[in-house]
Every structure is written in structure tokens, then in C-alpha cells.
Write an enzyme that holds these catalytic residues in place. Structure first.
Site, PDB file in Angstrom:
ATOM      1  N   CYS A 104      29.350  51.377  38.582  1.00 23.72           N
ATOM      2  CA  CYS A 104      30.069  50.640  39.630  1.00 23.72           C
ATOM      3  C   CYS A 104      29.647  51.254  40.967  1.00 23.72           C
ATOM      4  CB  CYS A 104      31.565  50.788  39.376  1.00 23.72           C
ATOM      5  SG  CYS A 104      32.578  49.990  40.622  1.00 23.72           S
ATOM      6  N   CYS A 111      35.978  48.930  54.208  1.00 19.85           N
ATOM      7  CA  CYS A 111      35.753  47.492  54.060  1.00 19.85           C
ATOM      8  C   CYS A 111      36.540  46.767  55.136  1.00 19.85           C
ATOM      9  CB  CYS A 111      36.203  47.018  52.684  1.00 19.85           C
ATOM     10  SG  CYS A 111      35.925  45.240  52.423  1.00 19.85           S
ATOM     11  N   CYS A 115      41.999  43.564  52.071  1.00 21.90           N
ATOM     12  CA  CYS A 115      42.914  43.003  51.074  1.00 21.90           C
ATOM     13  C   CYS A 115      44.130  43.924  50.902  1.00 21.90           C
ATOM     14  CB  CYS A 115      42.203  42.822  49.732  1.00 21.90           C
ATOM     15  SG  CYS A 115      40.789  41.719  49.847  1.00 21.90           S
ATOM     16  N   CYS A 118      44.209  46.668  47.974  1.00 18.47           N
ATOM     17  CA  CYS A 118      43.011  47.493  47.765  1.00 18.47           C
ATOM     18  C   CYS A 118      43.030  48.703  48.688  1.00 18.47           C
ATOM     19  CB  CYS A 118      41.765  46.650  48.028  1.00 18.47           C
ATOM     20  SG  CYS A 118      40.242  47.603  48.017  1.00 18.47           S
ATOM     21  N   CYS A 344      39.720  50.532  39.404  1.00 16.47           N
ATOM     22  CA  CYS A 344      39.485  49.612  40.528  1.00 16.47           C
ATOM     23  C   CYS A 344      40.486  49.832  41.641  1.00 16.47           C
ATOM     24  CB  CYS A 344      39.693  48.162  40.087  1.00 16.47           C
ATOM     25  SG  CYS A 344      38.667  47.668  38.768  1.00 16.47           S
TER      26      CYS A 344
HETATM   27  N1  SAH Z   1      34.691  43.634  47.808  1.00 13.63           N
HETATM   28  C1  SAH Z   1      34.342  43.107  46.540  1.00 13.63           C
HETATM   29  C2  SAH Z   1      33.946  44.174  45.542  1.00 13.63           C
HETATM   30  C3  SAH Z   1      34.721  45.443  45.535  1.00 13.63           C
HETATM   31  S1  SAH Z   1      36.376  45.339  44.965  1.00 13.63           S
HETATM   32  C4  SAH Z   1      35.473  42.246  45.995  1.00 13.63           C
HETATM   33  O1  SAH Z   1      36.558  42.261  46.551  1.00 13.63           O
HETATM   34  O2  SAH Z   1      35.227  41.537  45.032  1.00 13.63           O
HETATM   35  C5  SAH Z   1      36.147  45.181  43.216  1.00 13.63           C
HETATM   36  C6  SAH Z   1      37.338  44.570  42.484  1.00 13.63           C
HETATM   37  O3  SAH Z   1      38.448  45.492  42.453  1.00 13.63           O
HETATM   38  C7  SAH Z   1      37.851  43.304  43.149  1.00 13.63           C
HETATM   39  O4  SAH Z   1      38.075  42.279  42.217  1.00 13.63           O
HETATM   40  C8  SAH Z   1      39.134  43.776  43.741  1.00 13.63           C
HETATM   41  O5  SAH Z   1      39.989  42.709  43.940  1.00 13.63           O
HETATM   42  C9  SAH Z   1      39.632  44.772  42.731  1.00 13.63           C
HETATM   43  N2  SAH Z   1      40.670  45.670  43.241  1.00 13.63           N
HETATM   44  C10 SAH Z   1      40.779  46.147  44.485  1.00 13.63           C
HETATM   45  N3  SAH Z   1      41.881  46.936  44.590  1.00 13.63           N
HETATM   46  C11 SAH Z   1      42.456  46.961  43.370  1.00 13.63           C
HETATM   47  C12 SAH Z   1      43.603  47.616  42.846  1.00 13.63           C
HETATM   48  N4  SAH Z   1      44.356  48.420  43.594  1.00 13.63           N
HETATM   49  N5  SAH Z   1      43.904  47.421  41.547  1.00 13.63           N
HETATM   50  C13 SAH Z   1      43.122  46.624  40.783  1.00 13.63           C
HETATM   51  N6  SAH Z   1      42.027  45.991  41.219  1.00 13.63           N
HETATM   52  C14 SAH Z   1      41.695  46.139  42.507  1.00 13.63           C
HETATM   53 FE1  SF4 Z   2      37.166  44.849  50.520  1.00 12.04          FE
HETATM   54 FE2  SF4 Z   2      38.826  45.844  48.709  1.00 12.04          FE
HETATM   55 FE3  SF4 Z   2      39.089  43.309  49.490  1.00 12.04          FE
HETATM   56 FE4  SF4 Z   2      36.985  44.019  47.978  1.00 12.04          FE
HETATM   57  S1  SF4 Z   2      39.145  44.072  47.374  1.00 12.04           S
HETATM   58  S2  SF4 Z   2      36.962  42.752  49.823  1.00 12.04           S
HETATM   59  S3  SF4 Z   2      36.631  46.127  48.757  1.00 12.04           S
HETATM   60  S4  SF4 Z   2      39.358  45.119  50.779  1.00 12.04           S
END
Ligand code: SAH
Ligand code: SF4
Length: 381
Positions: A104, A111, A115, A118, A344
Site C-alpha cells: 500500500c 491530502c 475527508c 480519514c 486504512c
Molecule cells: N485518496 C484515495 C486513496 C487513499 S485512501 C482515496 O480516498 O481513495 C484509501 C482508502 O482508505 C479509501 O477508500 C479511504 O476512504 C479509506 N479510509 C480513509 N480513512 C479511513 C478510516 N479511518 N477507516 C477506514 N478506511 C479509511
Molecule cells: Fe485524501 Fe483520505 Fe480522502 Fe483519500 S480518504 S481522498 S487520502 S482525505
């Protein structure tokens, strides 16, 4: 400053070699030494002409990323924290399974998407990684693991761009890195086993399908624009119907005949029966136009600042069963590396707030996330 050769795909390296007055095919030999053999010392590259080695010593280097820490989980997952300078760090996670080894990889320090669920998003955006910094994660991990596991063959069979950052907001660095991963003289990974995960940067999905079609995962997390706007702020720019129409188009170029939809399960927020039913309706509408997909439900990995909770197992099961009954292949992601915070969304290292994003998110949090079962499914934008 000399060039870091990890910054190039094979074509870029050929251009670099030509620039030194060398034949293009020399680049292939050099590329193989670096990526297939894990070499960084030009003197060890025995089939390169001495004159080329001398030129390389003057003009080039192969620079790994300094390692800040390495943690090995009980389940074999390994997490590395790499120093990318100026106080920034990125994480890379190796996940061993019976039939594959998945790495990974991070694409940005922080970022900008922000979100809510995250921890990287809470950290704010610091900067894009270079191609060299993206590839150095794979280069180091592959060659470290061969030694660590006493293996001469390839250890990493799959790469997922699911570490820190939004890969499609770092497009120009991403593409050469993907090309080196796929190149038979590089890592020789199958297009089906290299996955770009995106929160939905629609125009860059089109470009990816043309420039370097690999497997695609899209982070969906909500069945309506109203809810997704709140969880994935990028949805305000690229709302669901636009995103799903682009997913359908992507399939015509993709190496797999489905898109993976990731759905992070947040207790009471997006995990109720109504959400699953709305999701089925939304996807069915697009399936009529050719969208094919699988769902990957990710139990939320909580962190304090989010103010959110992981869905109960029963809610995840119920949600999955609604999708399955509707005919969608659905898996629930196993949490790996929990004991080393490698799961994740936990890939933050020391969370720093550079852009005031934590404050913005805290303000958003003050607004309750509401769910209206009868909210319009589309057309809200
Ligand atoms: N920015 C990209 C890739 C990185 S995040 C994206 O958002 O797809 C990779 C995955 O981890 C994404 O599906 C994201 O939604 C998930 N993710 C982020 N924070 C998380 C959390 N706290 N618990 C579980 N999954 C999470
Ligand atoms: Fe960025 Fe995290 Fe959202 Fe992926 S899930 S786009 S890493 S803020």
C-alpha cells in the site's frame, strides 16, 4: 544536483541516457539493475561499460527514502514511516496473504481532499511526492522483503495506491511511477494487480484510462450527494452521477471488467438499511448504462479527532447482505496490522495541521450529518 534515477520510467531513463551521449538500450540494462536487482551503486552494475559507470557517478544517483521507523505486526503486516523532508513523513504498508503480497503506497504528504473519516485528510495537504518518492517505497520494500523473507523471487505481486494522499491529484508524478511498476524490465506487475484508489477526481480518471489503464477503486462512502458532500468534500465538484458515469466509461479501457467501490462503514452515518437500499438503487440506475462493480466495505478505523465511530459488526453484515441480495459481489475488508496502526486511514504518523483543515473539519462536525430517506438521489448539483 545530480538526477535521482528513481524519478524515471524506462522511457524517461532512455532520454536521460541519450542526454549523456549513450545509446537508449543502455537504459534498459540500468533500469533492470535498479529495479529488478535493487542496486544503487553504479560500480556493482557489472555489465555496464566502465565509461557509462563513470558518467553515472558524476550525473546521477539512486536515492532511497530515509526510514524513520519500521513496525512488524503479529499478522506479518509491516509498516514503514519514511522521511520526505521538512518534517513530513509518509507511510507504506506491506500486507502478506497466502496467494499474494500487497504493498500500500502513498502518493502525497497529507491530502487536500479532507475527508471527514480519514486521518490523512485531517492532517491537511503538505505536498505532492515526486515519482522517485513514490517508486522508492516499492523499490525499498521489494528488495528489503526479499532479504527479510529469504526469497529470490518477487515478493510484492500487487500495489494499491491507498496510502496517504489522493493519487489523481498528483497525476504527473503518478504516471511514470505506475509505468515503472508495470514495465517488464521494472517490476513487471500486471495491470490488474496495480490499483489506483481515488476519491473521484473525474477528469483525471479519464486521463488515467488513456495514459495508463490500471485497476480502479473509487471511494464512494455514501449513496446520495447530500451525504457524500459532507464526507468527501470533492463530491461538491464531481457529484455522484458524474462520477459513476465516468466509472462506466473507464471500464471500456480498464484491465478488469469491474470498478471496486470502497465504502467506509460509519456508525449511524452511512451504515443503515436505508443507505444500503439507496445505494442499490443508485448503482442499478448506472448498471443500466453498463456500470459493473464490486463493493468493498471497510469497517471505519476510528481516530479521536474524527468524532466518528465504527459500525457494529451486525450493521456491516446487514448492509453487506442487502448488496449481495441485490446481486453485487461484496466483501468486508479484514483489518490488518491493527496493532501497529497500519489499517486504512490510520496512516498519519504525527498529525500536523498545516492548512487549518482540522479546524474546518471540526466546524463541519458541529453540523450534524442528517440522513433524509427521501432526499433526491441525484440532480442536487
Ligand atoms: N485518496 C484515495 C486513496 C487513499 S485512501 C482515496 O480516498 O481513495 C484509501 C482508502 O482508505 C479509501 O477508500 C479511504 O476512504 C479509506 N479510509 C480513509 N480513512 C479511513 C478510516 N479511518 N477507516 C477506514 N478506511 C479509511
Ligand atoms: Fe485524501 Fe483520505 Fe480522502 Fe483519500 S480518504 S481522498 S487520502 S482525505
Amino acid at each position: 544536483m545530480t538526477a535521482n534515477l528513481l524519478d524515471f520510467d524506462l522511457e524517461g531513463l532512455a532520454v536521460f541516457c541519450e542526454g549523456m551521449g549513450e545509446k537508449r538500450f543502455r537504459a534498459t540494462q540500468l533500469f533492470r539493475w535498479i529495479h529488478q536487482r535493487g542496486m544503487s551503486n553504479f560500480d556493482d552494475m557489472s555489465d555496464l561499460a566502465k565509461s557509462l559507470r563513470e558518467k553515472l557517478k558524476v550525473n546521477a544517483h539512486v536515492a532511497p527514502l530515509p526510514i524513520l521507523s519500521q513496525q512488524i505486526s503479529k499478522d506479518g503486516t509491516i509498516k514503514w514511516l519514511f522521511d520526505v523532508g521538512a518534517g513530513d513523513a509518509v507511510e507504506t504498508v506491506f500486507i502478506p496473504e497466502d496467494d499474494r503480497g500487497t504493498l500500500c503506497v502513498s502518493s502525497q504528504a497529507g491530502c487536500a481532499v479532507g475527508c471527514r473519516f480519514c486521518s490523512t485528510g485531517h492532517q491537511g495537504f503538505s505536498r505532492n511526492l515526486s515519482t522517485a518518492e513514490i517508486l522508492a517505497q516499492l523499490w525499498f520494500a521489494e528488495h528489503f522483503l526479499r532479504k527479510h523473507l529469504h526469497q529470490t523471487d518477487r515478493v510484492i505481486s500487487n500495489v494499491v495506491m491507498m496510502g496517504m494522499g489522493e493519487p489523481l491529484q498528483n497525476y504527473s508524478a503518478l504516471i511514470p511511477a505506475l509505468k515503472a511498476m508495470l514495465d517488464d524490465h521494472g517490476y513487471g506487475l500486471s495491470r490488474r494487480r496495480v490499483t489506483v484508489s481515488t476519491s473521484g477526481v473525474v477528469p483525471m480518471m479519464t486521463r488515467l484510462s488513456l495514459d495508463c489503464p490500471v485497476a480502479l477503486a473509487v471511494s464512494l462512502h455514501a449513496p446520495t450527494n447530500e451525504l457524500r458532500d459532507n464526507l468527501v468534500p470533492l463530491n461538491r465538484k464531481y457529484p455522484l452521477d458524474e462520477l459513476l458515469a465516468e466509472c462506466t466509461l473507464y471500464l471500456s479501457k480498464a484491465p478488469r471488467d469491474f470498478i471496486t467501490f470502497e465504502y467506509c462503514m460509519l456508525k449511524g452515518v452511512n451504515d443503515q438499511t436505508e443507505h444500503a437500499q439507496a445505494l442499490v438503487q443508485l448503482i442499478r440506475r448506472h448498471a443500466a448504462n453498463g456500470l459493473r462493480c464490486k463493493f468493498n466495505l471497510i469497517p471505519f478505523n476510528p481516530f479521536k479527532a474524527s468524532g466518528l465511530l465504527r459500525s457494529d459488526d451486525a450493521a456491516v453484515e446487514q448492509f453487506a447482505s442487502i448488496l449481495i441480495q441485490a446481486g453485487f459481489v461484496t466483501t468486508v475488508r479484514k483489518t490488518r496490522g491493527d496493532d501497529i496502526d497500519a489499517a486504512c486511514g490510520q496512516l498519519a504518523g504525527d498529525v500536523k495541521d498545516r492548512t487549518g483543515v482540522a479546524e474546518r473539519i471540526a466546524q463541519q462536525r458541529a453540523v450534524p450529518i442528517e440522513w433524509h430517506a427521501n432526499a433526491p438521489q441525484s440532480g442536487a448539483h
